[in-house]
Design a protein around this motif. Structure first.
Motif, PDB file in Angstrom:
ATOM      1  N   GLY A  51       0.828  -1.197   0.000  1.00 23.52           N
ATOM      2  CA  GLY A  51       0.000   0.000   0.000  1.00 23.52           C
ATOM      3  C   GLY A  51       0.860   1.244   0.000  1.00 23.52           C
ATOM      4  N   VAL A  52       0.438   2.236   0.773  1.00 24.15           N
ATOM      5  CA  VAL A  52       1.136   3.524   0.801  1.00 24.15           C
ATOM      6  C   VAL A  52       2.598   3.363   1.200  1.00 24.15           C
ATOM      7  CG1 VAL A  52       1.229   5.769   1.950  1.00 24.15           C
ATOM      8  CG2 VAL A  52      -0.973   4.815   1.269  1.00 24.15           C
ATOM      9  N   VAL A  53       2.865   2.578   2.262  1.00 24.19           N
ATOM     10  CA  VAL A  53       4.239   2.386   2.727  1.00 24.19           C
ATOM     11  C   VAL A  53       4.951   1.318   1.918  1.00 24.19           C
ATOM     12  CG1 VAL A  53       5.692   1.738   4.691  1.00 24.19           C
ATOM     13  CG2 VAL A  53       3.659   3.156   5.054  1.00 24.19           C
ATOM     14  N   GLY A  54       4.290   0.179   1.715  1.00 22.45           N
ATOM     15  CA  GLY A  54       4.929  -0.924   1.006  1.00 22.45           C
ATOM     16  C   GLY A  54       5.397  -0.555  -0.378  1.00 22.45           C
TER      17      GLY A  54
ATOM     18  N   ALA B 101       6.734   7.692   1.937  1.00 22.63           N
ATOM     19  CA  ALA B 101       8.189   7.778   1.831  1.00 22.63           C
ATOM     20  C   ALA B 101       8.868   7.942   3.191  1.00 22.63           C
ATOM     21  CB  ALA B 101       8.577   8.917   0.885  1.00 22.63           C
ATOM     22  N   PRO B 102       8.389   8.835   4.081  1.00 23.96           N
ATOM     23  CA  PRO B 102       9.042   8.945   5.394  1.00 23.96           C
ATOM     24  C   PRO B 102       9.036   7.635   6.176  1.00 23.96           C
ATOM     25  CG  PRO B 102       7.645  10.853   5.006  1.00 23.96           C
ATOM     26  CD  PRO B 102       7.340   9.872   3.911  1.00 23.96           C
ATOM     27  N   THR B 103       7.892   6.949   6.208  1.00 23.54           N
ATOM     28  CA  THR B 103       7.827   5.690   6.951  1.00 23.54           C
ATOM     29  C   THR B 103       8.691   4.626   6.294  1.00 23.54           C
ATOM     30  OG1 THR B 103       5.571   6.263   7.629  1.00 23.54           O
ATOM     31  CG2 THR B 103       6.267   3.974   7.943  1.00 23.54           C
ATOM     32  N   ALA B 104       8.702   4.619   4.966  1.00 26.91           N
ATOM     33  CA  ALA B 104       9.551   3.659   4.245  1.00 26.91           C
ATOM     34  C   ALA B 104      11.024   3.893   4.547  1.00 26.91           C
ATOM     35  CB  ALA B 104       9.297   3.748   2.744  1.00 26.91           C
ATOM     36  N   SER B 105      11.407   5.147   4.798  1.00 26.31           N
ATOM     37  CA  SER B 105      12.790   5.444   5.165  1.00 26.31           C
ATOM     38  C   SER B 105      13.168   4.712   6.444  1.00 26.31           C
ATOM     39  CB  SER B 105      12.958   6.953   5.351  1.00 26.31           C
ATOM     40  OG  SER B 105      14.212   7.262   5.921  1.00 26.31           O
ATOM     41  N   ALA B 106      12.261   4.728   7.438  1.00 29.50           N
ATOM     42  CA  ALA B 106      12.523   4.012   8.687  1.00 29.50           C
ATOM     43  C   ALA B 106      12.576   2.508   8.462  1.00 29.50           C
ATOM     44  CB  ALA B 106      11.451   4.354   9.717  1.00 29.50           C
TER      45      ALA B 106
END
Length: 435
Positions: free
Chosen positions: A16-19, A310-315
């Motif tokens: 989804g948004v993060v994946g 994108a911010p959460t994916a960075s983590a």
């Protein structure tokens, strides 16, 4: 020349948004990631619910599968990344992956806050890594500093804004005078709030994050059920204006603190007034910030984007790099630390200041009768402001520090007074002791 190490293969649960952003970053930064890890990272597969759904990032159709369990138990998978959220099937899939020797990276705050004990136990029993930086405050590096950088210190308090949706709503109410409903509609239109915003505006999301923060900060097991939770749906434009007039701003805060004797901890998520001079008061729109106070390190503040693909994916990528390095080195990251085993004290034992707004009859003796009720319960009044409105008046009182139980008893008795038309609002006041 040293022999190149074989690729480490990553299975992704959810796109989804993060994946979808995790997929993009793995592809676009493949060379840099390989250099940082010491071996290439390859996407082994992506488990989704619907194969034909349009996604934010192009994904090779050959990588997509609806059989998540088969994916996480494949022999050629080294790391499983879970970004589907919720309790099930996430819990079962993580446990299955650990049983097959996989390292886990998760952004699942709800699962870790509700049943973290099961997940951490499985990681320990199977010798698996479990990293979950993205579960709290999106891109902000927060959990690892608490878990590792401050491991030699004693954390006294964690105070923070950990939900971007509610911060956006309250910020708009403060800056524009909007009502709660109008600010919520704007947040939904911009994609900051879900169509069903209950988890955010009723404090469930922040409570899960508070439980995770408290568990790490105080080396004790804390679940979402231990967290006293309040939402922001009852906050009115009048409440915001009153706070503003007193030099305060209203924020939904996650508050985790040791008791004065150090034997228990309090964990709560209330809307609260903080001085405009406080560092958290300037956190605008959908941003997050967390203030940590430790005995030796002093006061630290972590600020940044608390959500978003994108911010959460960075983590998530940061955790993938960490567990990949561990696998190459044959080591593991830190396990859950619960040695202190501090109990969470009842909300009634929590100590803070309060802002109380009363609609009262506008006649002589009202203030004296109200003050007598406060004194009866040993709640000291710091300031009083009264405004007449015809036959009625608004009485606003700010207390000195008192227990939640004492304040609750005070409010109960005030409601029984015939001169009190209504208890318009009761709000905690936090942060006056923090510059």
């Amino acid at each position: 020349m040293s022999k190149a190490k074989p690729a480490l293969r990553v299975a992704l649960l959810g796109c989804g948004v993060v994946g979808s952003q995790v997929v993009r970053l793995l592809r676009e930064q493949s060379d840099d990631l390989a250099a940082r890890v010491g071996a290439p990272l390859e996407l082994a597969g992506v488990a989704v619910r619907r194969l034909g759904r349009k996604r934010d990032t192009d994904v090779d159709p050959a990588l997509l599968t609806t059989d998540a369990e088969a994916l996480v138990t494949r022999d050629d998978v080294d790391i499983v990344v879970e970004v589907i959220g919720g309790i099930e099937p996430a819990r079962s899939l993580i446990l299955a992956a650990m049983a097959h020797g996989k390292s886990i990276v998760s952004a699942n705050k709800a699962l870790l806050a509700e049943d973290g004990a099961t997940i951490h136990r499985a990681a320990r029993e199977n010798g698996a890594d479990l990293y979950f930086e993205a579960s709290v405050a999106g891109a902000i590096p927060l959990l690892r500093p608490l878990r590792e950088s401050l491991a030699g210190d004693r954390v006294r308090r964690v105070l923070g804004i950990v939900n971007g949706t509610t911060n956006y709503i309250l910020d708009k109410m403060d800056s524009t005078g909007a009502s709660f409903n109008d600010a919520l509609e704007e947040a939904q239109a911009l994609g900051y709030a879900e169509a069903d915003p209950t988890a955010d505006v009723e404090g469930f999301d922040a409570a899960a994050k508070a439980a995770i923060l408290a568990g790490i900060a105080f080396h004790s097991r804390v679940t979402a059920a231990d967290v006293h939770r309040e939402g922001i749906t009852e906050i009115t434009a009048a409440d915001v204006a009153s706070a503003k007039g007193m030099g305060y701003v209203i924020k939904l805060l996650a508050i985790c603190a040791r008791s004065d004797d150090g034997k228990t901890v309090g964990v709560r998520v209330p809307p609260a007034m903080i001085p405009r001079s406080h560092p958290l008061a300037g956190v605008r729109e959908a941003y997050n910030a967390v203030f940590v106070e430790a005995e030796s390190a002093g006061r630290l503040m972590f600020y940044g984007a608390g959500a978003g693909g994108a911010p959460t994916a960075s983590a998530v990528l940061g955790d993938i790099v960490a567990v990949a390095r561990n696998r190459i080195a044959g080591t593991r990251g830190p396990e859950e630390s619960t040695y202190a085993d501090l109990k969470v004290h009842p909300m009634g034992d929590s100590i803070t200041r309060y802002h109380v707004s009363l609609d009262v009859a506008d006649k002589p003796g009202v203030l004296a009768r109200v003050a007598e009720i406060f004194a009866r319960h040993d709640v000291s009044i710091q300031t009083v402001r009264q405004e007449g409105r015809g036959d009625d008046a608004q009485l606003v009182l700010v207390t000195h520090r008192a227990s939640d139980a004492a304040l609750s008893a005070t409010i109960k008795d005030l409601r029984d007074l015939n001169i009190v038309r209504a208890v318009a609002s009761v709000m905690r006041v936090e942060g006056d002791d923090t510059p």
